[in-house]
Design an enzyme around this catalytic site. Structure first.
Site, PDB file in Angstrom:
ATOM      1  CG  ASP A 163      10.156  -0.191  -6.515  1.00  0.00           C
ATOM      2  OD1 ASP A 163       9.827   0.101  -7.681  1.00  0.00           O
ATOM      3  OD2 ASP A 163       9.437  -0.881  -5.763  1.00  0.00           O
TER       4      ASP A 163
ATOM      5  CE  LYS B 162       6.411  -3.502  -5.681  1.00  0.00           C
ATOM      6  NZ  LYS B 162       6.902  -2.147  -5.415  1.00  0.00           N
TER       7      LYS B 162
HETATM    8  P1  NDP Z   1       1.560  -0.356   1.075  1.00  0.00           P
HETATM    9  O1  NDP Z   1       0.107  -0.308   0.811  1.00  0.00           O
HETATM   10  O2  NDP Z   1       2.224  -1.675   1.327  1.00  0.00           O
HETATM   11  O3  NDP Z   1       1.895   0.564   2.366  1.00  0.00           O
HETATM   12  C1  NDP Z   1       1.178   1.704   2.623  1.00  0.00           C
HETATM   13  C2  NDP Z   1       1.983   2.604   3.573  1.00  0.00           C
HETATM   14  O4  NDP Z   1       1.297   3.866   3.621  1.00  0.00           O
HETATM   15  C3  NDP Z   1       2.078   2.097   4.993  1.00  0.00           C
HETATM   16  O5  NDP Z   1       3.346   2.450   5.530  1.00  0.00           O
HETATM   17  C4  NDP Z   1       0.961   2.889   5.719  1.00  0.00           C
HETATM   18  O6  NDP Z   1       1.289   3.176   7.030  1.00  0.00           O
HETATM   19  C5  NDP Z   1       1.033   4.195   4.961  1.00  0.00           C
HETATM   20  N1  NDP Z   1      -0.180   5.022   5.003  1.00  0.00           N
HETATM   21  C6  NDP Z   1      -1.312   4.874   4.285  1.00  0.00           C
HETATM   22  N2  NDP Z   1      -2.169   5.883   4.533  1.00  0.00           N
HETATM   23  C7  NDP Z   1      -1.542   6.706   5.437  1.00  0.00           C
HETATM   24  C8  NDP Z   1      -1.914   7.922   6.066  1.00  0.00           C
HETATM   25  N3  NDP Z   1      -3.089   8.529   5.849  1.00  0.00           N
HETATM   26  N4  NDP Z   1      -1.028   8.489   6.910  1.00  0.00           N
HETATM   27  C9  NDP Z   1       0.172   7.897   7.151  1.00  0.00           C
HETATM   28  N5  NDP Z   1       0.580   6.746   6.576  1.00  0.00           N
HETATM   29  C10 NDP Z   1      -0.287   6.145   5.728  1.00  0.00           C
HETATM   30  O7  NDP Z   1       2.268   0.394  -0.136  1.00  0.00           O
HETATM   31  P2  NDP Z   1       3.768   0.371  -0.718  1.00  0.00           P
HETATM   32  O8  NDP Z   1       4.732   0.469   0.398  1.00  0.00           O
HETATM   33  O9  NDP Z   1       3.937  -0.719  -1.681  1.00  0.00           O
HETATM   34  O10 NDP Z   1       3.742   1.724  -1.576  1.00  0.00           O
HETATM   35  C11 NDP Z   1       3.517   2.977  -0.972  1.00  0.00           C
HETATM   36  C12 NDP Z   1       3.183   3.974  -2.061  1.00  0.00           C
HETATM   37  O11 NDP Z   1       4.283   4.166  -2.932  1.00  0.00           O
HETATM   38  C13 NDP Z   1       1.992   3.511  -2.919  1.00  0.00           C
HETATM   39  O12 NDP Z   1       1.073   4.557  -3.028  1.00  0.00           O
HETATM   40  C14 NDP Z   1       2.624   3.212  -4.268  1.00  0.00           C
HETATM   41  O13 NDP Z   1       1.765   3.537  -5.321  1.00  0.00           O
HETATM   42  C15 NDP Z   1       3.853   4.108  -4.263  1.00  0.00           C
HETATM   43  N6  NDP Z   1       4.932   3.550  -5.073  1.00  0.00           N
HETATM   44  C16 NDP Z   1       5.417   4.292  -6.119  1.00  0.00           C
HETATM   45  C17 NDP Z   1       6.451   3.817  -6.904  1.00  0.00           C
HETATM   46  C18 NDP Z   1       6.969   4.648  -8.026  1.00  0.00           C
HETATM   47  O14 NDP Z   1       7.723   4.115  -8.839  1.00  0.00           O
HETATM   48  N7  NDP Z   1       6.600   5.916  -8.120  1.00  0.00           N
HETATM   49  C19 NDP Z   1       7.075   2.504  -6.632  1.00  0.00           C
HETATM   50  C20 NDP Z   1       6.523   1.822  -5.480  1.00  0.00           C
HETATM   51  C21 NDP Z   1       5.483   2.343  -4.758  1.00  0.00           C
HETATM   52  P3  NDP Z   1       0.682   2.439   8.346  1.00  0.00           P
HETATM   53  O15 NDP Z   1       1.618   1.295   8.640  1.00  0.00           O
HETATM   54  O16 NDP Z   1       0.808   3.523   9.347  1.00  0.00           O
HETATM   55  O17 NDP Z   1      -0.715   2.033   8.011  1.00  0.00           O
END
Ligand code: NDP
Length: 272
Positions: free
Chosen positions: A104, A67
């Site tokens: 989004d 993205k």
């Molecule tokens: P990324 O993989 O870029 O980011 C992941 C995020 O999740 C980071 O902020 C990370 O935090 C956090 N994270 C992961 N595991 C944990 C945990 N156990 N506890 C706390 N924080 C955690 O993903 P995206 O930002 O692109 O997307 C996030 C989610 O949103 C995805 O699952 C995606 O499928 C969903 N999504 C859904 C959409 C929809 O239309 N429904 C559209 C876009 C996304 P840290 O920095 O602390 O590691």
């Protein structure tokens, strides 16, 4: 008329529900589309996009991990894409140049409205500070949230995000920090924009995050309630719903950008 060539670029993409959603929109609007899944690693992404559009591609969705990289391929950007620093929709202009959009945020706002959740004047907590969280904060700030607090495990990530979105929304109140900062916040709306639910995990939420009777939304969608939605329900949430509605709504927005036809997302909400 030949089917309009569309695609999703990601890595991986095999799990995606987007082809089924766009096939349903195509059937509904009478616009023939051919929506392909293109799994490409970051090193090959620019060349794969160029090849797709050179071979009559009309538009594409972009998902993890491309993205941000997609920004560099665009001649022009829509406002949300520019503010979020991320593109989830590529549109080929008549002259062949690519326009980058991010649907989004508008997808989330349409879903919140459908669920009856008011954003204006309310206190919102956003969990996570990666790409999806940026779109969430951008959207709720634009929709007039009273204040927004972002929490993430990575202090540098949350600081960078808050800095960027404050600049994009000078009139909004946006703060951020570690999860402990949400303690006793009593937020009216808590949006889980982390991927924690994909692994059956719950972000490290302190006590008192959700106001009694507040609302909760998990961007992850699943057949069963996610750990976050179970948490929200146990905290007395009025509404607790996953990201399926947002997915359908952002897809409808992309479809409209490509074809000029706005599909009705309502039937898709029921078909999971
Ligand atoms: P990324 O993989 O870029 O980011 C992941 C995020 O999740 C980071 O902020 C990370 O935090 C956090 N994270 C992961 N595991 C944990 C945990 N156990 N506890 C706390 N924080 C955690 O993903 P995206 O930002 O692109 O997307 C996030 C989610 O949103 C995805 O699952 C995606 O499928 C969903 N999504 C859904 C959409 C929809 O239309 N429904 C559209 C876009 C996304 P840290 O920095 O602390 O590691």
């Amino acid at each position: 008329m030949a089917a309009l060539r569309l695609a999703l670029f990601g890595h991986p993409v095999g799990h995606s529900r987007s082809p089924a959603i766009h096939a349903a929109f195509a059937a509904q609007t009478g616009v023939a589309v051919d929506y392909a899944l293109i799994d490409v690693a970051p090193a090959g992404f620019p060349a794969a996009v160029a090849a797709f559009f050179a071979a009559d591609g009309l538009g594409a969705n972009v998902t993890l991990p491309h993205k941000q990289a997609a920004l560099d391929l665009c001649a022009t950007l829509g406002d949300a894409a520019r503010r979020c620093g991320a593109v989830n929709t590529l549109v080929r202009a008549p002259d062949g140049a690519l326009r980058g959009e991010n649907t989004d945020g508008v997808g989330l706002l349409r879903d919140l409205a459908f669920e009856g959740v008011v954003v204006a004047g309310r206190r919102v907590a956003v969990l996570g500070a990666a790409g999806a969280a940026r779109a969430v904060v951008d959207a709720v700030a634009g929709a007039g949230a009273a204040d927004i607090v972002v929490a993430d495990r990575d202090p540098a990530r949350v600081a960078a995000m808050v800095h960027a979105l404050r600049a994009a929304h000078p009139g909004a109140w946006i703060a951020g920090g570690p999860y402990a900062e949400l303690a006793d916040g009593g937020f009216d709306l808590v949006v889980n924009a982390t991927s924690a639910s994909l692994r059956g995990e719950l972000p490290p939420l302190p006590a008192g995050v959700l106001a009694r009777g507040g609302d909760a939304c998990d961007l992850v969608y699943a057949d069963a309630p996610t750990p976050f939605l179970e948490w929200a329900t146990s905290m007395g949430a009025t509404r607790a719903f996953d990201g399926w509605g947002m997915l359908v709504e952002q897809a409808a927005e992309s479809f409209a950008l490509w074809t000029g036809r706005r599909p009705d997302p309502a039937p898709l909400r029921r078909r999971r």
